[in-house]
Enzyme design. Sequence first.
Site, PDB file in Angstrom:
ATOM      1  N   HIS A   1      -6.116   2.281   2.229  1.00 52.01           N
ATOM      2  CA  HIS A   1      -5.430   3.492   2.681  1.00 52.01           C
ATOM      3  C   HIS A   1      -5.933   3.995   4.036  1.00 52.01           C
ATOM      4  O   HIS A   1      -5.143   4.229   4.959  1.00 52.01           O
ATOM      5  CB  HIS A   1      -5.612   4.621   1.659  1.00 52.01           C
TER       6      HIS A   1
ATOM      7  N   ASP B   1     -12.244   1.422  -2.825  1.00 49.51           N
ATOM      8  CA  ASP B   1     -11.132   2.150  -3.432  1.00 49.51           C
ATOM      9  C   ASP B   1     -10.238   2.799  -2.391  1.00 49.51           C
ATOM     10  O   ASP B   1      -9.017   2.829  -2.563  1.00 49.51           O
ATOM     11  CB  ASP B   1     -11.687   3.220  -4.378  1.00 49.51           C
TER      12      ASP B   1
ATOM     13  N   ASP C   1       0.890  -1.158   0.000  1.00 51.76           N
ATOM     14  CA  ASP C   1       0.000   0.000   0.000  1.00 51.76           C
ATOM     15  C   ASP C   1       0.927   1.207   0.000  1.00 51.76           C
ATOM     16  O   ASP C   1       1.595   1.484   1.008  1.00 51.76           O
ATOM     17  CB  ASP C   1      -0.895   0.005   1.240  1.00 51.76           C
ATOM     18  N   HIS C   2       0.970   1.929  -1.097  1.00 56.05           N
ATOM     19  CA  HIS C   2       1.976   2.988  -1.232  1.00 56.05           C
ATOM     20  C   HIS C   2       1.824   4.079  -0.180  1.00 56.05           C
ATOM     21  O   HIS C   2       2.772   4.818   0.094  1.00 56.05           O
ATOM     22  CB  HIS C   2       1.948   3.586  -2.645  1.00 56.05           C
TER      23      HIS C   2
END
Length: 484
Positions: free
Chosen positions: A239, A234, A176-177
Amino acid sequence: MSNTIVIFGASGDLTSRKLIPALYQLHAKGRLPENTRIVGVSRSPFEHDEWRASLRETTSKFAGKSFSSAKWDTFAPCVFYQSGDIKDAASFQSLSEFLTEIEGGETTGRVYYLSTMPQLYATAVEQLGAAGLASEENGTRRVIIEKPFGTDLKTAKELNASIHNVFDEEQIYRIDHYLGKETVQNIFALRFANSIFEPLWNRNYVDHIQITVAEEVVIGRRAGYYDTSGILRDMFQNHILQLMMITAMEPPARYDGTMVRDEKVKVLHAMRKMTGGDFASQTIRGQYRGYLDEEGVPPGSQTATYAALKLYCDNWSWRGVPFYLRSGKGMSCRTTQIVIQFKNVPHMMFGDKSRVPMGNRLVMQVQPAEGIQLHFETKVPDAGMKTRTSHLDFNFQDSIGGDALPDAYQRLLLDAVQGDASLFARGDEVELAWGIIDPILEAWNSPAAPPLLQYETGLWGPTEASEWMYNQKREWFDVCPVIK
């Protein structure tokens, strides 16, 4: 030990826009381990030099001012290309032979990066196993898997089971960036390297926590993906829940991949389950006006482009403290921020008693104006003993002399090569996150779903979301960051 990074889906946008520029930057800084090779794999036919020339152009574009032709010329010989089809077993045998050839029989660690369509993750892993490419007889073998990891709890469990047939959990790096961002990592330092914050980081002093991920853009031409995904899949499952875990977790004994992830998972275990009327009273869903007119959106689509959730973490530190999570498309500005709203003082003795201060507030700006602000009360000059809210402001750009913050993929790729999984999601963590989101999705798809509220683009979501907070005697921190 030398290293080889194999990127599947090498002709895709992520490789040229993020992965290769990140690896180039690591090389330019001298942080990429010596004897590191990078092998791109996709169906497109390229010769090595042809692919290098293409990557030079895109890396120059995305690396910007930091790009150096001289540094690229020392990096390019480490880059190779191998044509192959993930669905073709023979392609993996050819890849195995090619890797053996360029590694020259050395003991070599390998990282396989799956930058492909999510539907191909399980197939790619199965092919790696069948070709013997997951065996660690001649060095470590790790696999990096991009999000989304499944589309619900059932598919996440199926994907985990499929990957575990080939790789052990210690070899799997679910990326997960957001976790690679400097400002997210700084939350660890802020909390656990400072004695002034951690003693206050609990239900005794914190009134509530807000986590906002707002996007100014609308979906554009992404309807094919977005209308089947929606805002919860999304943004929230990955995130936002990641940011919540880092904010709420207890201090690990050491900054160690296993211990950090153990503490994050404990947060998810402690989340209060919604039942009955909770889905109507503790969730808000919205859709920006004009969504139904976007290219590719089905008529009458009920897909949410905005969501706000009120969650509780029922453990010793956070019992009774609401976590307000929200995200939306077409919002007032682009920002990702975490707000720690502290409780008011028990008795306000100064100034105008009709003015009720909001209490101290710590704002962590994750992007784009990366920094930290502390809001507190000070005396208004020449006005008796009236107070006003002031703030201290720390900006990351100022602290590093205006240089660009490193891209998240630099940190994550290097961690994967070095075997540090602290900033990657574990299998149980992913499944527990889906276990929070799935019931909300089911409720929103049921006859008892809360109304799909409409909102104008360029605002902070539906006006009803502000009324919802006001009725709880709270308010959203609706402030666009100032970008220096």
